[in-house]
Design an enzyme around this catalytic site. Structure first.
Site, PDB file in Angstrom:
ATOM      1  CB  SER A   1     -17.261  -6.668 121.879  1.00  0.00           C
ATOM      2  OG  SER A   1     -16.917  -5.999 120.708  1.00  0.00           O
ATOM      3  CB  CYS A   2     -20.821  -4.117 124.731  1.00  0.00           C
ATOM      4  SG  CYS A   2     -21.498  -5.257 125.932  1.00  0.00           S
ATOM      5  N   PRO A   3     -21.772  -2.938 121.799  1.00  0.00           N
ATOM      6  CG  PRO A   3     -23.058  -1.255 120.794  1.00  0.00           C
ATOM      7  CD  PRO A   3     -21.644  -1.751 120.946  1.00  0.00           C
ATOM      8  N   GLY A   4     -22.833  -5.038 120.326  1.00  0.00           N
ATOM      9  CA  GLY A   4     -23.226  -5.904 119.219  1.00  0.00           C
ATOM     10  C   GLY A   4     -24.354  -6.889 119.487  1.00  0.00           C
TER      11      GLY A   4
ATOM     12  CG  ASN B   1     -19.768  -8.807 125.869  1.00  0.00           C
ATOM     13  OD1 ASN B   1     -20.128  -8.367 126.964  1.00  0.00           O
ATOM     14  ND2 ASN B   1     -18.847  -8.240 125.130  1.00  0.00           N
TER      15      ASN B   1
END
Lengths: 391, 81
Positions: free
Chosen positions: B18-21, B45
């Site tokens: 998920s963000c910011p991944g 995402n």
């Protein structure tokens, strides 16, 4: 769900969820299903070792489906909410009913929660939020190219997983710089919002030893420093207390919170960030069919995989007791362990529970060997398979 | 642009992150590769595309194409900087 075969739903396929699902499959006559939004499982204790080439990221990744026993179902879906009154979990793709729910979703690393921290990583080559695998891997080149100045590590004011990691990174970097002949040109600084470099109470004996080592090796600890902003253009970190520190290379621990789908879209956290379970039984305080372990459990211990491992035993026992109509056993005593690597070939294992320290604060070669050479294979081949022959 | 014409030199699988991944993983790889390299970033995402578009513009790299693969998107980014 069938009348005589309960369905157990495990949220999260990290250390806690994987161990627990595999152990429950053997223990219970139940359908065990694990949901996770991704299927790559990484050995997170490797992250602070990767920059110094003590481990390779590629060796410390596994496919979640292969870690779980064939009889454990695995669903790749992103959970969006939990309705324990209806015993239902909502995902992006589907919704899932359960008789017993185990939440092991970990915590949410949020470098974007501090102005400039994520931008510093995206836009410069001097900021590495090393709790992310990509940043840990890239930090390897940065530590090799570091040619002096200040190496800064900061710890946020939220609970974090592996509270020892920033200390270990700082000490291993000190050694790395010393071996490259740059020690006189470099300064090593680690900050924390509180007063203590490691902790008091059960953590006190280990802190005492760490303070001696940092004195000997001229590593600076800056207390009462709560990171409020990273000015990546000026290479300065500012604190809520009004102080600032310049850096040449910066490895922040990102702030960590509960996942939004638990905090906002479920009643399980009771207004907090983490799932409200009893400190000793790990059973939810309102919903008896809900259990939590690992980084997302609101228990006052240090968040580590070794804590999750001990919690997993208690959750497995208590799920069985719950399904048998018996009361839960208050068997989790807060156990956690944190191997403190001080330099290559030397480590101290800090082991403590809610009340007391357990291991002696001794730095030894054997402890390094255990942490770097033995525990990863135990983790992958024994613990993650749901077995635990070690006391 | 037909997606079959694009070939990536490096594939980064950030599906499920998920963000910011996903952007973090792209940036980590971008720090590592030679100019001209095309990275295929796989993400499930929906926030990834605007993040990558903004980052590419700021950092002097180019988001070449985004292909919907049903359960994830493939974002093709050429690293120029």
């Amino acid at each position: 769900m069938t009348a005589n075969r309960p369905s157990v739903l495990v949220l999260g396929a990290g250390a806690g969820g994987t161990m627990t699902a595999n152990a429950l499959r053997r223990r219970l006559d139940a359908d065990v299903t694990v949901i996770d939004k991704g299927r790559t499982h990484r050995y997170q204790p490797a992250y602070y070792l990767i920059p110094f080439d003590y481990m390779e990221l590629a060796d410390q990744e596994r496919d979640t489906r292969e870690l779980l026993h064939d009889e454990v179902s695995f669903v790749e879906d992103e959970v969006t909410g939990i309705d324990p009154d209806d015993r239902r979990v909502e995902g992006e793709a589907d919704s899932y009913e359960y008789d017993v729910l185990i939440t092991a979703v970990g915590n949410d690393r949020r470098p974007d929660a501090v102005p400039g921290m994520l931008e510093g990583w995206n836009r410069t080559d001097s900021v590495y939020p090393f709790y992310h695998a990509s940043a840990a891997a890239a930090l390897g080149d940065a530590v090799d190219e570091f040619d002096g100045g200040r190496f800064l590590v900061t710890v946020p004011d939220t609970p974090i997983k592996c509270g020892g990691a920033p200390l270990k990174l700082t000490m291993l970097m000190e050694e790395h710089i010393r071996k490259r002949g740059l020690r006189d040109d470099a300064e090593l600084v680690m900050t924390k919002p509180g007063a203590e470099v490691f902790g008091t109470g059960p953590k006190a004996p280990y802190q005492e030893r760490i303070e001696e080592i940092w004195d000997e090796r001229d590593i600076t600890f800056v207390p009462e420093f709560t990171v409020s902003e990273v000015d990546y253009e000026e290479q300065v970190v500012r604190s809520a207390e009004g102080d600032s520190l310049e850096y040449d290379l910066y490895a922040p621990v990102p702030p960590q919170y509960g996942h939004e789908f638990v905090v906002e879209n479920s009643p399980l956290t009771d207004g907090g960030e983490y799932v409200s379970v009893d400190d000793n039984t790990l059973q939810h305080e309102t919903y008896p069919e809900v259990f939590a372990l690992g980084d997302n459990a609101d228990v006052p211990t240090s968040r580590t995989a070794s804590a999750a491992r001990k919690q997993s035993h208690v959750v497995v026992d208590n799920v069985e007791r719950y399904l048998d109509g018996r009361s839960p056993a208050p068997d989790y005593d807060g156990y956690t362990a944190c191997p403190i690597l001080t330099e290559e070939g030397k480590a101290m294992i800090a082991e403590f529970d809610y009340e007391d320290s357990i291991s002696a604060p001794i730095v030894s070669r054997l402890n390094w060997f255990l942490d770097v050479n033995v525990i990863p294979s135990l983790y992958w081949n024994v613990w993650m398979r749901g077995y635990d022959p070690v006391p | 642009m037909a997606d079959t014409q694009l070939e990536a030199d490096v594939t980064v699988n950030a599906v499920g992150s998920s963000c910011p991944g996903p952007l973090m993983e792209l940036v980590g790889n971008a720090k590592d590769v030679d100019p001209g390299t095309v990275i295929r970033l796989q993400s499930s995402n929906e926030g990834t595309e605007p993040d990558v578009a903004e980052w590419s513009e700021e950092s002097g790299n180019e988001l070449l194409d985004v292909v919907d693969r049903g359960d994830h998107w493939d974002l093709y980014v050429r690293i120029d900087d």
